[in-house]
Design an enzyme around this catalytic site. Structure first.
Site, PDB file in Angstrom:
ATOM      1  CE  LYS A  22      -1.473   1.711   3.916  1.00 23.82           C
ATOM      2  NZ  LYS A  22      -1.560   2.975   4.597  1.00 23.82           N
ATOM      3  CG  ASN A  23       2.214   2.785   3.548  1.00 22.08           C
ATOM      4  OD1 ASN A  23       1.074   3.201   3.307  1.00 22.08           O
ATOM      5  ND2 ASN A  23       2.594   2.430   4.770  1.00 22.08           N
ATOM      6  CB  CYS A 117      -3.772   6.133  10.904  1.00 22.37           C
ATOM      7  SG  CYS A 117      -4.560   4.811   9.986  1.00 22.37           S
ATOM      8  NE  ARG A 122       0.978   9.879  10.374  1.00 28.13           N
ATOM      9  CZ  ARG A 122       0.399   9.001   9.574  1.00 28.13           C
ATOM     10  NH1 ARG A 122      -0.881   8.770   9.672  1.00 28.13           N
ATOM     11  NH2 ARG A 122       1.088   8.350   8.663  1.00 28.13           N
ATOM     12  CB  ILE A 124       4.506  17.731   6.599  1.00 21.19           C
ATOM     13  CG1 ILE A 124       3.738  19.047   6.733  1.00 21.19           C
ATOM     14  CG2 ILE A 124       3.549  16.561   6.555  1.00 21.19           C
ATOM     15  CD1 ILE A 124       3.055  19.447   5.439  1.00 21.19           C
ATOM     16  CG  ASP A 125       9.295  19.133  10.788  1.00 16.93           C
ATOM     17  OD1 ASP A 125       8.493  18.192  10.911  1.00 16.93           O
ATOM     18  OD2 ASP A 125      10.450  19.107  11.248  1.00 16.93           O
ATOM     19  CG  ASP A 305       2.987   0.856   9.649  1.00 18.45           C
ATOM     20  OD1 ASP A 305       2.727   1.757  10.462  1.00 18.45           O
ATOM     21  OD2 ASP A 305       3.200   1.084   8.443  1.00 18.45           O
ATOM     22  CB  ILE A 327       7.794   5.490  14.771  1.00 20.95           C
ATOM     23  CG1 ILE A 327       8.844   4.374  14.652  1.00 20.95           C
ATOM     24  CG2 ILE A 327       7.700   6.317  13.488  1.00 20.95           C
ATOM     25  CD1 ILE A 327      10.235   4.791  14.278  1.00 20.95           C
ATOM     26  NE  ARG A 397      -7.005   5.195   5.757  1.00 25.37           N
ATOM     27  CZ  ARG A 397      -6.933   6.472   6.075  1.00 25.37           C
ATOM     28  NH1 ARG A 397      -7.572   6.923   7.124  1.00 25.37           N
ATOM     29  NH2 ARG A 397      -6.227   7.299   5.355  1.00 25.37           N
TER      30      ARG A 397
HETATM   31  C1  EPZ Z   1       4.508   6.384   6.680  1.00 16.50           C
HETATM   32  O1  EPZ Z   1       3.934   7.486   7.388  1.00 16.50           O
HETATM   33  C2  EPZ Z   1       3.390   5.405   6.496  1.00 16.50           C
HETATM   34  N1  EPZ Z   1       2.298   6.039   5.760  1.00 16.50           N
HETATM   35  C3  EPZ Z   1       2.901   4.894   7.852  1.00 16.50           C
HETATM   36  O2  EPZ Z   1       1.996   3.848   7.597  1.00 16.50           O
HETATM   37  C4  EPZ Z   1       4.067   4.329   8.652  1.00 16.50           C
HETATM   38  O3  EPZ Z   1       3.618   4.055   9.963  1.00 16.50           O
HETATM   39  C5  EPZ Z   1       5.212   5.333   8.722  1.00 16.50           C
HETATM   40  O4  EPZ Z   1       5.572   5.774   7.385  1.00 16.50           O
HETATM   41  C6  EPZ Z   1       6.470   4.773   9.384  1.00 16.50           C
HETATM   42  O5  EPZ Z   1       6.908   3.653   8.679  1.00 16.50           O
HETATM   43  C7  EPZ Z   1       2.343   6.159   4.446  1.00 16.50           C
HETATM   44  O6  EPZ Z   1       3.267   5.717   3.784  1.00 16.50           O
HETATM   45  C8  EPZ Z   1       1.189   6.802   3.779  1.00 16.50           C
HETATM   46  P1  EPZ Z   1       7.231   9.054   8.658  1.00 16.50           P
HETATM   47  P2  EPZ Z   1       4.667   8.867   7.445  1.00 16.50           P
HETATM   48  O7  EPZ Z   1       7.367  10.300   7.884  1.00 16.50           O
HETATM   49  O8  EPZ Z   1       5.319   9.101   6.121  1.00 16.50           O
HETATM   50  C9  EPZ Z   1       8.269  12.183  12.167  1.00 16.50           C
HETATM   51  C10 EPZ Z   1       0.072   2.550   7.913  1.00 16.50           C
HETATM   52  O9  EPZ Z   1      -0.530   1.990   8.868  1.00 16.50           O
HETATM   53  N2  EPZ Z   1       8.236  13.220  11.119  1.00 16.50           N
HETATM   54  O10 EPZ Z   1       8.206   7.948   8.382  1.00 16.50           O
HETATM   55  O11 EPZ Z   1       3.740   9.869   7.986  1.00 16.50           O
HETATM   56  C11 EPZ Z   1       6.895  11.584  12.437  1.00 16.50           C
HETATM   57  O12 EPZ Z   1       6.154  12.361  13.334  1.00 16.50           O
HETATM   58  C12 EPZ Z   1       0.669   3.915   8.097  1.00 16.50           C
HETATM   59  O13 EPZ Z   1       0.184   2.037   6.791  1.00 16.50           O
HETATM   60  C13 EPZ Z   1       8.626  14.503  11.437  1.00 16.50           C
HETATM   61  O14 EPZ Z   1       8.981  14.824  12.581  1.00 16.50           O
HETATM   62  O15 EPZ Z   1       5.765   8.529   8.551  1.00 16.50           O
HETATM   63  C14 EPZ Z   1       7.267  10.237  12.982  1.00 16.50           C
HETATM   64  O16 EPZ Z   1       7.605  10.370  14.333  1.00 16.50           O
HETATM   65  C15 EPZ Z   1       0.371   4.546   9.398  1.00 16.50           C
HETATM   66  N3  EPZ Z   1       8.603  15.451  10.444  1.00 16.50           N
HETATM   67  C16 EPZ Z   1       8.548   9.884  12.198  1.00 16.50           C
HETATM   68  O17 EPZ Z   1       9.035  11.109  11.694  1.00 16.50           O
HETATM   69  C17 EPZ Z   1       8.244  15.162   9.169  1.00 16.50           C
HETATM   70  O18 EPZ Z   1       8.270  16.070   8.322  1.00 16.50           O
HETATM   71  C18 EPZ Z   1       8.341   8.916  11.050  1.00 16.50           C
HETATM   72  O19 EPZ Z   1       7.300   9.404  10.201  1.00 16.50           O
HETATM   73  C19 EPZ Z   1       7.856  13.859   8.863  1.00 16.50           C
HETATM   74  C20 EPZ Z   1       7.855  12.894   9.859  1.00 16.50           C
END
Ligand code: EPZ
Length: 430
Positions: A22-23, A117, A122, A124-125, A305, A327, A397
């Protein structure tokens, strides 16, 4: 309202085919807009999230042809808008991949702030930091993230946290930037590699995906491609843990065993047998489960996950286990539901302390998010008696045909939408 009705107690036994990741699919569907030429993507899982991404590509003018249940052809020659704000894309997280894809190709994108979710803040900085480093202006106005650039220029970018989303988004934005981009502290997840392979198959020049330094040499143009998405690591892991909690014997087929190593290792640690072959993994849970400790970490660590799924298994093990979520800060909401089924778990901050119990009992519960929802289904399958699971839209989803795949393994599970259907299920399975 649709619910899953589950009568637990049957060990799950048999084989299950795992679908596309999916991702990876969410990012690859967005990346398909980066060329005028047709792109054919195979092994796209048929999920509400992927449907939302496909609708979003249509909403900006792409031509989309569904060539089969899992094969989609996208032609972006007819893109007539760089604004992604249709209703379905607002509900998913993956819509933020249009930022990198559209910025990379058209030097402008406007995308509704992403949903997804509810598992923590979460932010996006890091996405924004990466786009700015490439020379783009980024601002948030009226619920939209707006990014634009006269010209994108390669740069050296150090991500402050390991993030899958920012790594992929910055990689997409950099593919057609002038010169070289280096992303340091990049995420190494299999789907990061899959997106890089997809972009390379379109003519990009990305090296190092799968390590923590990704090097991208900008190219002028991308071309059409035909690409098959990798199998879903988390769908596979969920079925592997379903074998553990139901004392079953499941072979997950069409997987890349290397991607499942941290999951297999924990299953062996808690007393399961795991047999790997070229593209399948068999999990046999013949002995009682034993306790362990686990901390979620970026790949190749144990995936966040899979955190609810291992917690459900440890809840049925002998002894005390500790699960640390490193995470996301709010990913234990399902523990209240599991407690209603008899689990003995105390959550303190980002740690769950689990005292194993000998059995769960069926209850009416709600899926708080995608992975926790799937984990609660596995708990219900192990439990004595009937469970009713609400809010299954979260589970849908990310898991294609979930009840059907479970039924094929001997599970008593059905999707019901009326009291009458529920009564019928009770009678049939009683
Ligand atoms: C992706 O989310 C996945 N979603 C998530 O899957 C998954 O849990 C996650 O990666 C970790 O593997 C999608 O691919 C759509 P991250 P994402 O950016 O991209 C922090 C599922 O169940 N962070 O790797 O949002 C964040 O807060 C879902 O399939 C920042 O601080 O995750 C977290 O603590 C749920 N600033 C860590 O990094 C940012 O700009 C990892 O987040 C971005 C992230």
């Amino acid at each position: 309202m649709e619910q899953y009705a589950v009568r637990g107690g049957n060990p799950l036994v048999g084989e299950v085919e795992i679908g596309g990741a999916k991702n990876a699919a969410l990012a690859i569907l967005a990346a398909a807009v980066m060329t005028d030429e047709p792109v054919i993507i195979d092994n796209v899982p048929d999920l509400s999230d992927t449907k939302a991404m496909i609708q979003a590509t249509e909403s900006i003018g792409c031509q989309v042809e569904q060539l089969g249940r899992h094969t989609v052809k996208i032609t972006a020659k007819t893109v007539n808008s760089l604004v992604v704000e249709d209703d379905s894309s607002k509900k998913i997280r993956g819509s933020y991949y249009f930022l990198g894809a559209l910025l990379g190709r058209y030097k402008r994108a406007e995308v509704a702030l992403p949903g997804g979710c509810n598992i923590g803040l979460r932010p996006i900085d890091q996405h924004i930091k990466g786009f700015r480093a490439l020379g783009a202006d980024v601002r948030i106005e009226h619920g939209l993230i707006i990014t634009e650039a006269e010209q994108l220029k390669g740069n050296h970018i150090y991500l402050d946290v390991v993030t899958v989303g920012a790594t992929i988004n910055v990689m997409m934005a950099a593919v057609m930037a002038e010169g070289q981009t280096i992303i340091e502290n990049a995420a190494k997840e299999p789907h990061v590699v899959d997106v890089a392979n997809f972009l390379n198959s379109m003519g990009a020049n990305i090296k190092g995906a799968g390590t923590d330094v990704i090097r991208i040499k900008g190219v002028h143009k991308l071309h059409g491609t035909e690409y098959t998405i990798i199998p879903d690591q988390i769908e596979a892991g969920t079925f592997m843990f379903a074998a553990a909690v139901t004392k079953g014997d499941i072979t997950v087929k069409n997987v890349i065993p290397k991607h499942l190593e941290s999951i297999s290792a924990k299953l062996m640690e808690i007393g399961c047998e795991v047999e790997e072959s070229d593209d399948a993994v068999r999990v046999v849970a013949a002995k009682p489960l034993t306790h362990t400790h686990v901390k979620t970490l970026p790949y190749p660590g144990f995936p966040t996950d899979m955190q609810p799924q291992i917690t459900v298994a440890l809840g049925l093990s002998t002894g005390t286990s500790i699960v640390t979520e490193s995470i996301f800060e709010n990913r234990f909401k399902y523990v209240d539901e599991l407690t209603r089924m008899g689990a003995n778990i105390k959550v303190e901050g980002n740690t769950a302390i689990i005292d194993g119990v000998s059995k769960y009992t069926g209850a009416s519960i709600s899926a708080p998010d995608l992975r926790a929802g799937a984990a609660l289904v596995t708990a219900a399958l192990a439990a004595e008696g009937i469970s009713i699971i609400d809010d299954i839209k979260f589970i849908e989803r990310g898991y294609e045909d979930f009840p059907h795949k479970l039924q094929m393994l001997g599970a008593q599970i059905e999707k019901v939408s009326t009291e009458r259907e529920l009564q019928k299920f009770r009678l049939k399975t009683g």
